[in-house]
Design an enzyme around this catalytic site. Sequence first.
Site, PDB file in Angstrom:
ATOM      1  N   GLU A  79       9.337   7.032  71.484  1.00 31.14           N
ATOM      2  CA  GLU A  79       8.598   7.625  72.611  1.00 31.14           C
ATOM      3  C   GLU A  79       8.680   6.739  73.846  1.00 31.14           C
ATOM      4  O   GLU A  79       8.407   7.173  74.953  1.00 31.14           O
ATOM      5  CB  GLU A  79       7.109   7.741  72.264  1.00 31.14           C
ATOM      6  CG  GLU A  79       6.764   8.838  71.311  1.00 31.14           C
ATOM      7  CD  GLU A  79       5.290   8.713  70.916  1.00 31.14           C
ATOM      8  OE1 GLU A  79       4.473   8.166  71.698  1.00 31.14           O
ATOM      9  OE2 GLU A  79       4.961   9.146  69.801  1.00 31.14           O
ATOM     10  N   ASP A  91       7.884  -8.456  59.396  1.00 32.66           N
ATOM     11  CA  ASP A  91       7.743  -9.456  58.339  1.00 32.66           C
ATOM     12  C   ASP A  91       7.591  -8.760  56.972  1.00 32.66           C
ATOM     13  O   ASP A  91       6.847  -7.781  56.855  1.00 32.66           O
ATOM     14  CB  ASP A  91       6.488 -10.294  58.639  1.00 32.66           C
ATOM     15  CG  ASP A  91       6.347 -11.502  57.728  1.00 32.66           C
ATOM     16  OD1 ASP A  91       7.232 -12.363  57.767  1.00 32.66           O
ATOM     17  OD2 ASP A  91       5.348 -11.586  56.990  1.00 32.66           O
TER      18      ASP A  91
HETATM   19  C1  NOJ Z   1       8.370 -14.379  56.030  1.00 35.31           C
HETATM   20  C2  NOJ Z   1       8.157 -15.379  57.118  1.00 35.31           C
HETATM   21  O1  NOJ Z   1       9.387 -15.610  57.752  1.00 35.31           O
HETATM   22  C3  NOJ Z   1       7.589 -16.604  56.461  1.00 35.31           C
HETATM   23  O2  NOJ Z   1       7.547 -17.688  57.354  1.00 35.31           O
HETATM   24  C4  NOJ Z   1       6.240 -16.274  55.911  1.00 35.31           C
HETATM   25  O3  NOJ Z   1       5.742 -17.387  55.199  1.00 35.31           O
HETATM   26  C5  NOJ Z   1       6.295 -15.085  54.971  1.00 35.31           C
HETATM   27  N1  NOJ Z   1       7.098 -14.005  55.482  1.00 35.31           N
HETATM   28  C6  NOJ Z   1       4.920 -14.517  54.714  1.00 35.31           C
HETATM   29  O4  NOJ Z   1       4.463 -13.860  55.863  1.00 35.31           O
END
Ligand code: NOJ
Length: 556
Positions: free
Chosen positions: A271, A222
């Site tokens: 790994e 993310d």
């Molecule tokens: C991207 C995620 O896909 C989204 O749903 C989220 O709100 C933001 N990152 C923050 O983590």
Amino acid sequence: MSQHSTDPAPAPNTGLATVFGHRDWWRDAVIYQVYPRSFADSNGDGMGDLEGVRSRLSHLRDLGVDAVWLSPFYASPQADAGYDVADYRAVDPMFGNLMDADALIRDAHAHGLRIIVDLVPNHSSDQHEWFKRALAEGPGSPLRERYHFRPGKGESGELPPNDWESIFGGPAWTRVADGEWYLHLFAPEQPDLNWNHPAVGDEFRSILRFWLDMGVDGFRVDVAHGLVKAEGLPDLGSHDQLKLLGNDAMPFFDQDGVHAIYRQWRTILDEYAGEKIFVAEAWTPTIERTALYVRPDELHQAFNFQYLGTHWDAAELRAVIDTTLDAMRPVGAPATWVLSNHDVTRHTTRFAHDRALGTQIREAGDRELGLRRARAATLLMLALPGSAYLYQGEELGLPDVVDLPDEVRQDPAFSRGEGQDGFRDGCRVPIPWTRTGSSYGFGDGGSWLPQPEGWGDLSIEAQQGVAGSTLELYRTALAARRDHPDLGAGESVEWLKAPEGVLAFRRGGFVCVANTTGETVTTPAYGDILLASTEPTIADGETKLPADTTVWWTTG
Ligand code: NOJ
């Protein structure tokens, strides 16, 4: 973050690499995103859960996908639907427990499906132990250095430390009771971690190992472009920051320093046996910048958001396909393709408008047109070389639910106004499994977002075995992708001459033709039709390709 979960830790699950066979599986994999809240609810509380996912694995096997990416299911106050993690090693009770996660991973493997989990390293929840303690200890506490705490500007520190804005709207800084401010590029409940602090890196390397030891096959990273901020947190100096996002260099995104983190992570992944992978959620100004994340010693794949944002238009599509393939070839990474996910209006609804109005749309548009184009767009995507991502429910042709009442909306960006994404709930409505019944088979106790009337007509039950249904189109396409060596593999396409508004390309013994216009066009018959999003007519070696249609040909 070394807090202990109350869940008993299951015995390590080493995965069943042997059921998968195929080396480099990820280079042409079709990966299906499960949004756990909205997939299947096993205990009737209206919220999907891990046991629900496990109970429905046969649908994913029958659909023919290679792997499942699960959006976050970790302990979280759910300020941003789980992208605010309070304990990275625990399952939120709303989704089950660690034993359920273990059972899901094992069962998925037994179904021939790999499991990719979401990793959220840019920020934690404000309810994370580290942040709670940092707040309690006050200014000067070493724990504050794990986040970005700063004094404010102005005579009494009443102004934020810099001019950065939150992606969800409003300032990217919140002031705490003792007068200091902390940075949050997303909601205030999601404080950004300071990746210059060694404890942060140590902790995430340990979290990677925790889930790898549980047997997962990879991680979706993310905000992979956000971990490192420009030295000194300089002002951006622009008043229209949200417009710049994804188009311009920003002091909080896509800093070169992120790559050292991924090189370290890659050594950990390597790994482990069984070809584990990382996929980056990296919003960068250009595809060439995205390619830097997938150099051979970094991450494996990155989402292609430029493709997701492209209109249903042959010239635009061809340009983004070429740019993508050209950018990925030098680094040896597969291209990826995606049309829908949990952050954007579903492509069925985007394409229901003549020109998509961005990726957050509040009007239904022409639903029939949207579905027809969406089916064509999917066949085009699945014919391209590389890996493709599907979002749960797109195999049913689900539209966005555009008329959710404001009071049920949970997207934090909705209430913060002027944010990038205010309408993400519309693509998150629980999916229909059955024609009728409580929440159309999602569960026995309603659903956390209301499902619209008639949702059951789009259900799996209503579509399975029905010739021409969207579900059967996806199943046939994915089966063909598995059987046909020229689909998915490779790193280029050979463009063929085609009328304006039509894309035609060859890949070995296979030709794909997509008519993005609203008119029937005449094209050659290239061989035998393998699959079509709408049936064409063929006479005297010519094909009448209906409006908004894609056809796959085998040429022998
Ligand atoms: C991207 C995620 O896909 C989204 O749903 C989220 O709100 C933001 N990152 C923050 O983590």
